[in-house]
Design a protein around this motif. Structure first.
Motif, PDB file in Angstrom:
ATOM      1  N   ALA A  93       9.942   8.060   2.866  1.00  0.00           N
ATOM      2  CA  ALA A  93       9.531   9.223   3.292  1.00  0.00           C
ATOM      3  C   ALA A  93       8.248   9.806   2.773  1.00  0.00           C
ATOM      4  O   ALA A  93       7.340  10.298   3.288  1.00  0.00           O
ATOM      5  CB  ALA A  93      10.609  10.320   2.671  1.00  0.00           C
ATOM      6  N   ILE A  94       8.189   9.348   1.413  1.00  0.00           N
ATOM      7  CA  ILE A  94       6.812   9.659   0.700  1.00  0.00           C
ATOM      8  C   ILE A  94       5.646   8.851   1.520  1.00  0.00           C
ATOM      9  O   ILE A  94       4.474   9.171   1.502  1.00  0.00           O
ATOM     10  CB  ILE A  94       6.847   9.316  -0.934  1.00  0.00           C
ATOM     11  N   ALA A  95       5.864   7.533   1.679  1.00  0.00           N
ATOM     12  CA  ALA A  95       4.850   6.688   2.316  1.00  0.00           C
ATOM     13  C   ALA A  95       4.348   7.423   3.757  1.00  0.00           C
ATOM     14  O   ALA A  95       3.170   7.397   3.978  1.00  0.00           O
ATOM     15  CB  ALA A  95       5.299   5.373   2.659  1.00  0.00           C
ATOM     16  N   GLY A  96       5.426   7.888   4.659  1.00  0.00           N
ATOM     17  CA  GLY A  96       5.111   8.437   5.836  1.00  0.00           C
ATOM     18  C   GLY A  96       4.227   9.831   5.497  1.00  0.00           C
ATOM     19  O   GLY A  96       3.265  10.059   6.141  1.00  0.00           O
ATOM     20  N   ILE A  97       4.569  10.534   4.525  1.00  0.00           N
ATOM     21  CA  ILE A  97       3.932  11.621   4.252  1.00  0.00           C
ATOM     22  C   ILE A  97       2.220  11.372   4.019  1.00  0.00           C
ATOM     23  O   ILE A  97       1.376  12.025   4.483  1.00  0.00           O
ATOM     24  CB  ILE A  97       4.402  12.503   3.119  1.00  0.00           C
ATOM     25  N   ALA A  98       2.202  10.400   3.188  1.00  0.00           N
ATOM     26  CA  ALA A  98       0.809  10.102   2.750  1.00  0.00           C
ATOM     27  C   ALA A  98      -0.045   9.296   3.972  1.00  0.00           C
ATOM     28  O   ALA A  98      -1.284   9.350   3.602  1.00  0.00           O
ATOM     29  CB  ALA A  98       1.032   9.000   1.686  1.00  0.00           C
ATOM     30  N   GLN A  99       0.423   8.589   5.045  1.00  0.00           N
ATOM     31  CA  GLN A  99      -0.029   8.162   5.834  1.00  0.00           C
ATOM     32  C   GLN A  99      -0.880   9.074   6.432  1.00  0.00           C
ATOM     33  O   GLN A  99      -2.182   8.765   7.148  1.00  0.00           O
ATOM     34  CB  GLN A  99       1.005   7.582   6.901  1.00  0.00           C
ATOM     35  N   GLU A 100      -0.603  10.207   6.689  1.00  0.00           N
ATOM     36  CA  GLU A 100      -1.466  11.277   7.506  1.00  0.00           C
ATOM     37  C   GLU A 100      -2.879  11.551   6.922  1.00  0.00           C
ATOM     38  O   GLU A 100      -3.656  11.773   7.632  1.00  0.00           O
ATOM     39  CB  GLU A 100      -0.510  12.338   7.514  1.00  0.00           C
ATOM     40  N   GLN A 101      -2.680  11.320   5.697  1.00  0.00           N
ATOM     41  CA  GLN A 101      -4.093  11.916   4.966  1.00  0.00           C
ATOM     42  C   GLN A 101      -4.862  10.425   4.568  1.00  0.00           C
ATOM     43  O   GLN A 101      -6.072  10.434   4.543  1.00  0.00           O
ATOM     44  CB  GLN A 101      -3.696  12.582   3.647  1.00  0.00           C
ATOM     45  N   PHE A 102      -4.072   9.551   4.031  1.00  0.00           N
ATOM     46  CA  PHE A 102      -4.662   8.224   3.584  1.00  0.00           C
ATOM     47  C   PHE A 102      -4.463   6.860   4.197  1.00  0.00           C
ATOM     48  O   PHE A 102      -4.638   6.127   3.752  1.00  0.00           O
ATOM     49  CB  PHE A 102      -4.299   8.196   1.986  1.00  0.00           C
ATOM     50  N   GLY A 103      -4.230   7.080   5.530  1.00  0.00           N
ATOM     51  CA  GLY A 103      -3.636   5.991   6.296  1.00  0.00           C
ATOM     52  C   GLY A 103      -4.646   4.746   6.215  1.00  0.00           C
ATOM     53  O   GLY A 103      -4.282   3.557   6.014  1.00  0.00           O
ATOM     54  N   ALA A 104      -6.062   4.888   6.573  1.00  0.00           N
ATOM     55  CA  ALA A 104      -7.056   3.953   6.589  1.00  0.00           C
ATOM     56  C   ALA A 104      -7.352   3.276   5.332  1.00  0.00           C
ATOM     57  O   ALA A 104      -7.140   2.074   5.096  1.00  0.00           O
ATOM     58  CB  ALA A 104      -8.127   4.330   6.978  1.00  0.00           C
ATOM     59  N   ARG A 105      -7.216   4.229   3.992  1.00  0.00           N
ATOM     60  CA  ARG A 105      -7.316   3.609   2.733  1.00  0.00           C
ATOM     61  C   ARG A 105      -6.056   2.563   2.478  1.00  0.00           C
ATOM     62  O   ARG A 105      -6.190   1.416   1.928  1.00  0.00           O
ATOM     63  CB  ARG A 105      -7.265   4.636   1.965  1.00  0.00           C
ATOM     64  N   VAL A 106      -4.882   3.091   2.836  1.00  0.00           N
ATOM     65  CA  VAL A 106      -3.907   2.352   2.519  1.00  0.00           C
ATOM     66  C   VAL A 106      -3.636   0.838   3.245  1.00  0.00           C
ATOM     67  O   VAL A 106      -3.451  -0.049   2.918  1.00  0.00           O
ATOM     68  CB  VAL A 106      -2.393   3.156   3.054  1.00  0.00           C
ATOM     69  N   ALA A 107      -4.203   0.939   4.656  1.00  0.00           N
ATOM     70  CA  ALA A 107      -4.220  -0.158   5.224  1.00  0.00           C
ATOM     71  C   ALA A 107      -5.048  -1.320   4.737  1.00  0.00           C
ATOM     72  O   ALA A 107      -4.996  -2.346   4.522  1.00  0.00           O
ATOM     73  CB  ALA A 107      -4.450   0.129   6.898  1.00  0.00           C
ATOM     74  N   TRP A 108      -6.459  -0.724   4.478  1.00  0.00           N
ATOM     75  CA  TRP A 108      -7.394  -1.719   3.906  1.00  0.00           C
ATOM     76  C   TRP A 108      -6.940  -2.295   2.531  1.00  0.00           C
ATOM     77  O   TRP A 108      -6.812  -3.395   2.169  1.00  0.00           O
ATOM     78  CB  TRP A 108      -8.911  -1.112   3.708  1.00  0.00           C
ATOM     79  N   LEU A 109      -6.367  -1.193   1.619  1.00  0.00           N
ATOM     80  CA  LEU A 109      -5.995  -1.591   0.327  1.00  0.00           C
ATOM     81  C   LEU A 109      -4.827  -2.879   0.383  1.00  0.00           C
ATOM     82  O   LEU A 109      -5.048  -3.780  -0.329  1.00  0.00           O
ATOM     83  CB  LEU A 109      -5.371  -0.499  -0.446  1.00  0.00           C
ATOM     84  N   MET A 110      -4.003  -2.701   1.548  1.00  0.00           N
ATOM     85  CA  MET A 110      -2.858  -3.659   1.573  1.00  0.00           C
ATOM     86  C   MET A 110      -3.335  -4.932   2.120  1.00  0.00           C
ATOM     87  O   MET A 110      -2.965  -5.934   1.430  1.00  0.00           O
ATOM     88  CB  MET A 110      -1.827  -3.165   2.657  1.00  0.00           C
ATOM     89  N   ILE A 111      -4.424  -4.887   2.804  1.00  0.00           N
ATOM     90  CA  ILE A 111      -4.886  -6.307   3.234  1.00  0.00           C
ATOM     91  C   ILE A 111      -5.511  -6.915   2.209  1.00  0.00           C
ATOM     92  O   ILE A 111      -5.174  -8.145   2.010  1.00  0.00           O
ATOM     93  CB  ILE A 111      -5.863  -6.049   4.489  1.00  0.00           C
ATOM     94  N   VAL A 112      -6.397  -6.106   1.467  1.00  0.00           N
ATOM     95  CA  VAL A 112      -7.229  -6.728   0.391  1.00  0.00           C
ATOM     96  C   VAL A 112      -6.298  -7.211  -0.562  1.00  0.00           C
ATOM     97  O   VAL A 112      -6.462  -8.135  -1.095  1.00  0.00           O
ATOM     98  CB  VAL A 112      -8.113  -5.650  -0.206  1.00  0.00           C
ATOM     99  N   GLY A 113      -5.290  -6.408  -1.003  1.00  0.00           N
ATOM    100  CA  GLY A 113      -4.145  -6.843  -2.110  1.00  0.00           C
ATOM    101  C   GLY A 113      -3.614  -8.206  -1.791  1.00  0.00           C
ATOM    102  O   GLY A 113      -3.431  -9.043  -2.490  1.00  0.00           O
ATOM    103  N   PHE A 114      -3.162  -8.334  -0.507  1.00  0.00           N
ATOM    104  CA  PHE A 114      -2.518  -9.530  -0.058  1.00  0.00           C
ATOM    105  C   PHE A 114      -3.167 -10.713  -0.234  1.00  0.00           C
ATOM    106  O   PHE A 114      -2.824 -11.809  -0.645  1.00  0.00           O
ATOM    107  CB  PHE A 114      -1.822  -9.305   1.438  1.00  0.00           C
TER     108      PHE A 114
END
Length: 522
Positions: free
Chosen positions: A88-109
């Protein structure tokens, strides 16, 4: 640049955040490294993917079976507050920070793979949805602290990469105690609860007489059918459901109580239908756990051999770090015990929040969500049982319940506007790391970023030290259950306990042990 953002979102949302695809890809890579035929590669990858889809299907069934029970518990107790739900909290945050979350996850992996390749922390974290949740939490905390998008992506990526290899290392001595071998690690951000449960189990296991394993429950001949874990789990949940349904009916009245099943089997039409729907939900829970266990065995049967190829050619000595249910087959009775006592710990923690911590410090009231208590509590029960037998499973999982109640309440303090979302991240590692990170992030500008990276460096150094000083030297938490020979002498031992002790110390040079035992504890 829009196409880069779209590509990143596609990779994260459609591939990397889908654990089934990720495990299938990793399995295929490992089989290619082992020079298997095209048919063997395709078959192994598909089977590993299907295994994780079975686990996901079982998790969905668990959630569906627990939803009405959660309604009954809240309606009976009258508690209101925040319900921790990662999705639920991840879904709420996706609306505002979706692009940053995506790039952060790729860089982190990618950073985690580099760390696994060039440091002693040779773990490949394969629980894709937890990577996404942690990436989301890091983004929220860092963005709320005023860090730029570039700092969030690069700095957060470094922190995520560190956590992906550090947390499996911290838990690995306890994981080896559970599995009896060194073939898999735990890749789930409830690690603090599992370590606490294992350490607590070791402590309480040394108090008084040694505590027998949860898998060595002595039952009268007429009750031996309860040795089958699927039967025991289903029956236990049927009893819980029937008791709670009667209490809810007495407290809320017929009209409200009958609506408890509106989302699953339709609103009940009478008391008899209401009770029979309660019985059915308990049985569905037993089936859900059985599906999860079968999926785990399917994954292990394909992924562990494939990782031998990855270890030889891509990341030497790598171990797959997998989701919490990976340990369920090793002590299936402990899973149910862990769930129950973790939930009780959550209720106790809620009482402390209501009467002490909320009035004194303004901490939010965190309600015990049944799903996180089942998965993290069940795993904590397995870890506690491995070191402290039944007492370890009970006390360790109760402590886990306290952790996943207090830590989310602390985390809410550093989530900014997301702290008012009536939900938050639920598992222990989100709580302790997020709370620390959020308080460090209160430093201004560059100082805050440096402080957050320093925190990551401390975690990395600690994990490195644990790996070379503890894991690589073969330290194992001391035995707490009665040795199999002693149990046999008293006439109380079982094949399950003998197998459990046989798994602890395989002979040197032995081949990779087979997948965990079957669904029957006997």
């Amino acid at each position: 640049m829009d196409w880069l953002v779209s590509l990143a979102k596609f990779l994260v949302n459609e591939v990397l955040s889908q654990p089934a695809y990720l495990i299938g890809i990793i399995t295929a890579v490992g089989l290619v490294a082992l020079k298997k035929t095209a048919g063997q590669i395709a078959g192994g990858a598909i089977k590993a993917t299907l295994g994780l889809l079975l686990v996901s299907a079982g998790a969905g069934l668990v959630t569906a079976a627990l939803d009405p029970l959660g309604t009954m518990i809240q309606g009976t107790t009258g508690a209101h507050g925040v319900i921790p739900t990662n999705e639920a909290i991840a879904g709420i945050a996706q609306e505002q920070f979706g692009a940053r979350v995506a790039w952060l996850m790729i860089v982190g992996f990618l950073i985690s793979l580099l760390l696994a390749r060039f440091t002693p922390l040779r773990y490949v974290f394969l629980t894709g949805h937890h990577m996404l949740f942690m990436a989301t939490m890091l983004t929220i905390v860092m963005a709320t602290a005023g860090q730029s998008a570039l700092a969030v992506v690069l700095g957060g990526g470094v922190l995520l990469g560190i956590l992906l290899v550090a947390m499996p290392a911290f838990a690995h001595p306890w994981t080896k105690k559970v599995t009896g071998n060194d073939s898999v690690a735990i890749g789930h951000f409830g690690t603090a609860g599992y370590i606490a449960s294992g350490a607590t189990g070791q402590l309480v296991g040394r108090i008084g007489r040694p505590s027998r394993s949860t898998e060595d429950m002595r039952l009268p001949e007429g009750l031996r059918f309860l040795r089958d874990s699927m039967v025991a789990t289903a029956l236990s949940m049927v009893l819980v459901y029937l008791v709670m349904s009667l209490l809810f009916l007495a407290k809320a009245g017929r009209d409200t109580a009958f609506e408890a099943f509106a989302g699953s089997g339709g609103a009940a039409t009478g008391v008899g239908d209401y009770l029979m729907q309660s019985l059915m939900q308990g049985l569905q829970f037993g089936i859900a756990v059985a599906v999860i266990l079968f999926g785990v065995r399917t994954i292990l049967g394909e992924l562990v051999p494939a990782f031998q190829g990855i270890a030889k050619r891509v990341v030497p000595g790598a171990k797959p770090a997998l989701d919490a249910p990976i340990v369920f087959p090793y002590a299936q009775n402990a899973v149910l015990i862990g769930f129950i006592f973790s939930f009780l710990g959550g209720l106790a923690g809620l009482a402390v929040l209501i009467w002490v911590l909320n009035p004194a410090f303004g901490l939010a009231l965190v309600l015990p969500g049944l799903v996180p208590h089942f998965f993290t509590g069940g795993a904590a029960g397995v870890y506690g049982n491995a070191t402290g037998g039944r007492r370890g499973a009970v006390v360790g999982s109760f402590l886990n319940g306290l952790l996943i109640t207090f830590l989310p309440a602390l985390l809410l303090k550093v989530l900014g506007t997301f702290g008012d979302a009536n939900t938050t991240f639920g598992d222990a590692d989100f709580g302790w790391f997020g709370a620390l990170l959020g308080n460090v992030a209160k430093l201004d500008g560059a100082a805050g970023l440096v402080g957050m990276l320093a925190l990551g460096a401390v975690v990395l150094a600690a994990a490195w030290l644990v790996q070379i000083r503890v894991v690589d030297r073969g330290w194992s938490p001391g035995p707490a259950t009665v040795p199999a020979t002693a149990a046999t002498d008293t006439g109380a031992g079982t094949g399950a306990e003998t197998r459990a002790h046989a798994r602890i110390a395989p002979p040197a040079g032995a081949p990779t042990p087979p997948p965990p035992p079957g669904s029957s504890a006997g």
